[in-house]
Each structure stands twice: as structure tokens, then as C-alpha cells.
Design a protein around this motif. Sequence first.
Motif, short mmCIF file in Angstrom:
data_model
loop_
_atom_site.label_atom_id
_atom_site.label_comp_id
_atom_site.label_asym_id
_atom_site.label_seq_id
_atom_site.Cartn_x
_atom_site.Cartn_y
_atom_site.Cartn_z
N GLY A 146 0.83 -1.05 -0.02
CA GLY A 146 0.09 0.16 -0.02
C GLY A 146 0.97 1.32 0.15
N ARG A 147 0.19 2.29 0.31
CA ARG A 147 1.08 3.60 0.42
C ARG A 147 1.51 3.69 1.81
N VAL A 148 2.63 2.87 1.85
CA VAL A 148 3.04 2.80 3.37
C VAL A 148 3.69 4.22 4.18
N HIS A 149 4.04 4.97 3.53
CA HIS A 149 4.39 6.28 4.01
C HIS A 149 3.28 7.08 4.03
N MET A 150 2.08 6.84 3.59
CA MET A 150 0.94 7.43 4.04
C MET A 150 0.06 6.90 5.09
N GLY A 151 0.62 5.88 5.88
CA GLY A 151 0.11 4.85 6.75
C GLY A 151 -1.09 4.10 6.05
N GLU A 152 -0.92 3.66 5.00
CA GLU A 152 -1.95 2.92 4.28
C GLU A 152 -1.64 1.44 4.12
N ARG A 153 -0.70 0.96 5.00
CA ARG A 153 0.04 -0.37 4.80
C ARG A 153 -1.28 -1.42 5.06
N LEU A 154 -1.43 -2.31 3.83
CA LEU A 154 -2.40 -3.39 4.05
C LEU A 154 -3.99 -2.89 4.33
N ALA A 155 -4.29 -1.51 3.75
CA ALA A 155 -5.40 -0.94 3.91
C ALA A 155 -6.43 -1.18 2.70
N PHE A 156 -6.06 -1.74 1.80
CA PHE A 156 -6.82 -2.03 0.52
C PHE A 156 -7.92 -3.09 0.80
N ALA A 157 -8.93 -3.22 -0.01
CA ALA A 157 -9.98 -4.27 0.23
C ALA A 157 -9.66 -5.50 -0.46
N GLU A 158 -9.00 -5.51 -1.91
CA GLU A 158 -8.82 -7.17 -2.22
C GLU A 158 -7.97 -6.71 -3.26
N TYR A 159 -7.02 -7.86 -3.57
CA TYR A 159 -6.03 -7.88 -4.64
C TYR A 159 -6.20 -9.37 -4.94
N ARG A 160 -6.19 -9.49 -6.22
CA ARG A 160 -6.18 -10.97 -7.12
C ARG A 160 -5.39 -10.82 -8.11
N SER A 161 -4.58 -11.85 -8.40
CA SER A 161 -3.81 -12.00 -9.60
C SER A 161 -3.58 -13.55 -10.07
N ARG A 162 -3.91 -13.75 -11.46
CA ARG A 162 -3.66 -15.12 -11.97
C ARG A 162 -2.93 -15.17 -12.96
N VAL A 163 -1.81 -15.94 -13.09
CA VAL A 163 -0.69 -15.91 -14.12
C VAL A 163 -0.71 -17.20 -14.25
N GLU A 164 -0.87 -17.60 -15.82
CA GLU A 164 -0.74 -18.78 -16.44
C GLU A 164 0.36 -18.57 -17.72
N VAL A 165 1.27 -19.88 -17.93
CA VAL A 165 1.87 -19.77 -18.96
C VAL A 165 1.96 -21.31 -19.61
N TRP A 166 1.31 -21.29 -20.84
CA TRP A 166 1.11 -22.43 -21.62
C TRP A 166 1.95 -22.52 -22.69
N ARG A 167 2.26 -23.86 -23.05
CA ARG A 167 3.38 -24.25 -24.32
C ARG A 167 2.75 -25.59 -24.79
N GLY A 168 2.11 -25.57 -26.11
CA GLY A 168 1.76 -26.94 -26.78
C GLY A 168 0.58 -27.43 -26.22
N GLY A 169 -0.43 -26.61 -25.35
CA GLY A 169 -1.26 -27.46 -24.54
C GLY A 169 -1.00 -27.84 -23.34
N GLU A 170 0.16 -27.82 -22.85
CA GLU A 170 0.69 -28.11 -21.44
C GLU A 170 0.93 -26.68 -20.72
N ARG A 171 0.48 -26.61 -19.48
CA ARG A 171 0.78 -25.51 -18.80
C ARG A 171 1.83 -25.75 -17.99
N LEU A 172 3.01 -24.68 -18.19
CA LEU A 172 4.04 -24.69 -17.69
C LEU A 172 4.16 -24.15 -16.26
N TYR A 173 3.17 -23.28 -16.01
CA TYR A 173 3.44 -22.19 -14.95
C TYR A 173 1.90 -21.65 -14.38
N LEU A 174 1.77 -21.79 -13.28
CA LEU A 174 0.50 -21.21 -12.61
C LEU A 174 0.86 -20.51 -11.01
N ASP A 175 0.41 -19.33 -11.16
CA ASP A 175 0.56 -18.64 -10.08
C ASP A 175 -0.55 -17.72 -9.44
#
Length: 266
Positions: free
Chosen positions: A147-176
Motif C-alpha cells: 500500500g501507500r506505506v508512507h501515508m499510513g495505508e499499509r494493507l489497507a486495500f480491500a482486495e487484490y487478486r492476480s492469476r498468471v498462467e503460461v502454456w506451451r503446446g497445450g501444457e501448462r508450464l506455470y500457474l501462480d
Amino acid sequence: MTLGQRTRTGLLHLTFEERRGKTVLTRDLQKAPLMIIRPFELPCGTLMVFVVNPTGGVLGGDHSEIVAEVGAGAQTLILTQSATRLQPSPSGAVATQHIRFTVAAGGRLEYYPERTLPFAGSAFHQTVRADLEDGAELGLSETLSSGRVHMGERLAFAEYRSRVEVWRGGERLYLDQVKVEPGQHTRAPGIWSEWDYAASGVWVGSGEVSDWPALPGQLACGYTAGGAVWLRAAAARGPELDRALSTAREGLRAQLFGARPLQIRR
């Protein structure tokens, strides 16, 4: 619809191809508030573009779509001009972003955006998917602030989501998948703890990694079951994490891609 309820949809569709030994941008579709600064060719031959959002940041309910296609022989680096600022969402509406990459055999795409900075009360969902042909190369990293740490907003957001996928030739190499909903658990020792900046990344190339970047307690990486290289890092300060990530990234690029260091002009 009131002013506070209005949302924006930004579109950016880019196609890169190799022409006479050089990478060129052959398709450029932009819809505000997403746009790019004109491409720059780096000394190593990679074509670099900056993604720009000229507004004050991402508002609740906004949607962004980024699509990049890289052809055989093309080498592309996509950066953002500044941090992604996730503005407060008083209505609770979630801002979304979908990113899709496709890379042909012999092509290389690297995507290293500046950090994501969630303001207090913001909510954000992101998906990133890369589809690679055999022989394609990929580098991708992302950095999240508490967050905006120096504004006193550490972990003050409501929600954060991220999904990252890498595929090659029909095979998933990576999922985060990352899901952070600040509360008593994320403030407990051992989860974020004193760290305010976290990074993750994935690289796919034809080379082998023998010299692994590592900082005990701060940065580690290794192979996924599919053969991609993953990275995790954390630090108490943003510049500290940036330096560690840059050093690790260049080491992995050299081994996996046989690439010269990136000399980025801003």
C-alpha cells in the motif's frame, strides 16, 4: 449513472513481427486510457514500448485489456511508464485487467511492469495468460506493494487478486495465484511481516540455469514441473527489491536467452 459510478474500458492490442532482421510494430490498436509511447530499439536489438495510462490511476469498475502477439524472430520488451495506482473504490466495484500474450517459435516477449500500488479501499482482479509455441521465449515479472506505506495505508486495500498462467503446446508450464484480503491474518507475524514489497516472475527459454540468483530470506527461484523458471522475492523497501529483481532478471536472461543486458532508456 453518477460520476462516481462511471467506469472506463481501456484496450491495447499490439502485434510485433520481424522484418529484415529488425523487430517492428505492425499493429497498434489503442483505446484510452491505455496507450503506448512510440517504440524504441534498444542496443541489443529488442524493440521496447512503454504502456501509459495518463489518468490518475485505475478506478473501481475500470477494465483494461492488453493483447500482444509476437511473431517468429521478433524480440519485444513491454514496460509501464510508472506504477499502477489502484484508486479507492467507495462503491466496492472491482477494477479488472486481462492480459493475453502469444509468442511464436523463435520470438521473445518480456513484460516487466512497474509495481502495483493499491490505495486504501481499492479492489483489483487481474489475469495474465501467455501461450507459447515450441522455441518461444518469455520473461515476466510483477511487483506488489502493501500500500501507500508512507501515508499510513499499509494493507489497507480491500482486495487484490492476480492469476498468471503460461502454456506451451497445450501444457501448462506455470500457474501462480495471489489473493490478498487484508485482515487480522495478513497482519500476523510471518505473513508480510516487516516486508512491504513482494515480487514474482517466470521465464521460459532454451538455455539451462546453473548459476541461480539467491538472497537468503529475500529471493529464491527454481524450475517448475513444466520446465519454466519461477522467482519469488520480498523486501522491506521498494528500491531494495528493485535492485535484487533487476540483478536476478539479467542473470536469468543471460542463461536462458543468451541475451545481452537490457539498457533501458526512459
